[in-house]
Design a protein around this motif. Sequence first.
Motif, mmCIF file in Angstrom:
data_model
loop_
_atom_site.group_PDB
_atom_site.id
_atom_site.type_symbol
_atom_site.label_atom_id
_atom_site.label_comp_id
_atom_site.label_asym_id
_atom_site.label_seq_id
_atom_site.Cartn_x
_atom_site.Cartn_y
_atom_site.Cartn_z
ATOM 1 N N ALA A 150 -0.755 -39.091 27.135
ATOM 2 C CA ALA A 150 -2.180 -38.794 26.950
ATOM 3 C C ALA A 150 -2.657 -39.268 25.581
ATOM 4 O O ALA A 150 -3.748 -39.842 25.447
ATOM 5 N N THR A 151 -1.840 -39.026 24.554
ATOM 6 C CA THR A 151 -2.200 -39.485 23.212
ATOM 7 C C THR A 151 -2.284 -41.000 23.166
ATOM 8 O O THR A 151 -3.217 -41.572 22.576
ATOM 9 N N LEU A 152 -1.312 -41.682 23.801
ATOM 10 C CA LEU A 152 -1.357 -43.141 23.853
ATOM 11 C C LEU A 152 -2.618 -43.621 24.557
ATOM 12 O O LEU A 152 -3.228 -44.622 24.148
ATOM 13 N N ASP A 153 -3.043 -42.916 25.594
ATOM 14 C CA ASP A 153 -4.262 -43.310 26.292
ATOM 15 C C ASP A 153 -5.475 -43.171 25.381
ATOM 16 O O ASP A 153 -6.388 -44.003 25.419
ATOM 17 N N TRP A 154 -5.488 -42.128 24.562
ATOM 18 C CA TRP A 154 -6.608 -41.960 23.629
ATOM 19 C C TRP A 154 -6.614 -43.059 22.567
ATOM 20 O O TRP A 154 -7.663 -43.640 22.272
ATOM 21 N N VAL A 155 -5.459 -43.365 21.980
ATOM 22 C CA VAL A 155 -5.453 -44.338 20.880
ATOM 23 C C VAL A 155 -5.648 -45.767 21.381
ATOM 24 O O VAL A 155 -5.991 -46.657 20.589
ATOM 25 N N THR A 156 -5.448 -46.006 22.674
ATOM 26 C CA THR A 156 -5.703 -47.337 23.242
ATOM 27 C C THR A 156 -7.057 -47.421 23.941
ATOM 28 O O THR A 156 -7.375 -48.443 24.550
ATOM 29 N N SER A 157 -7.838 -46.357 23.901
ATOM 30 C CA SER A 157 -9.123 -46.302 24.606
ATOM 31 C C SER A 157 -8.957 -46.543 26.100
ATOM 32 O O SER A 157 -9.721 -47.276 26.731
ATOM 33 N N GLY A 158 -7.894 -45.925 26.671
ATOM 34 C CA GLY A 158 -7.726 -45.973 28.122
ATOM 35 C C GLY A 158 -6.874 -47.110 28.645
ATOM 36 O O GLY A 158 -7.055 -47.525 29.787
ATOM 37 N N ARG A 159 -5.919 -47.598 27.852
ATOM 38 C CA ARG A 159 -5.090 -48.711 28.317
ATOM 39 C C ARG A 159 -3.625 -48.315 28.494
ATOM 40 O O ARG A 159 -2.755 -49.164 28.612
#
Length: 392
Positions: free
Chosen positions: A117-126
């Motif tokens: 989930a954190t990775l999704d936030w820092v990639t803006s959904g990627r």
Amino acid sequence: MTEQLHVGVALDGYGWHPQAWRTTLAANPGTESVLSGRYWASLATTAERGLLDFLTIDDTLMAQPGRREEISPRRLAGRADAVLVAARIAPVTRHIGLVPVATVTHTEPFHVSTQIATLDWVTSGRAGQRVKVSSDPAEYALFGRRDPNGEDRGSLFDEAADHIEVQRRLWDSWEDDAEIRDVATGRFVDREKLHYIDFVGSHFAVRGPSITPRPPQGQPPVTVLAHVDTAYRLAARAADVVFTTPDGAGRDGPTGDAARTLADARAAETAVGRRGDPLLVVGDLLVLLDDDTASARAQLSRLDSIAPLRSDAAVLAGTVAEVADTLESWAAAGLAGARLRPAVAASDLPRITRELAPAPPRRGLTRSAWGEPASLRDLLGLAKPADRYAHA
């Protein structure tokens, strides 16, 4: 044929051949370490220039991939955590999806869900995730919490399915608009839009909610690698994408029987009673590229003479035109995409992104340019799932 073939690249160390490190360092002794952020950033930006939908970052709980506890001095040893590598390369990319491996057998779903989930936030959904199951006694010994002889392989895949289900519920435990951040009223969050998931299964009992708000994609895509029936069933039960080697693929026939592979995936969906969107079935292909086929095969023979690839790998040692032909044949057979594994990243990845990238668009298979930044779900044609806990 699918509307658009989803092409990605699989990254692991200096490449997928066991002797890729020797070829790389012999050509350029100053090559960065596989623990270097600069090394991974270079791979990621190169992949993005090739208009690829996603890249995967491999990982294992052992110092070397494979099923040997003893460390060989002739093979690359040591690796960085795949999820943390993805977070490192996120700021240097804008479009490509980032899909790290997460081994679920010895990890807690609460922790993995917050990482992704954190990775999704820092990639803006990627962000995405490749779920990996461990049945190796040597990996069990690293943790010392389980008896490797006390579980059958099927139970490990059942546990993985529960692990994914808990992750998805935790991602849904915050509604999309749970954060209010209203200074005037002094309310940062709407407590009515945070939910206890109260999951109780054979392997986990998780209360929730997550500590990380719902990811931008709602649920980042979950992928599974499948070559056997139990893995196909896990993918059918719990994943969005399955990576698989087409039946019969190998050195003598690298394209394999893509239609049969697709049928196997659909049969697994029927067997488990899958509902909703069907799996995206993506073929795996290890590539070693050169200007002509003879040179590529000679190079592969030299590497294999030191330490050969696994015999069950689908390997194409040849030209970019031959890879393009394979992609077109897989698309015609109904596969949703292809994941290319560079044998030697330093030489094969640039060829993929510089020489191969223009060919599929000319054949109407893939995009010819990036548009506005989009989520990985958008790139793969997957709709954002509804939050199961949201109030009507």
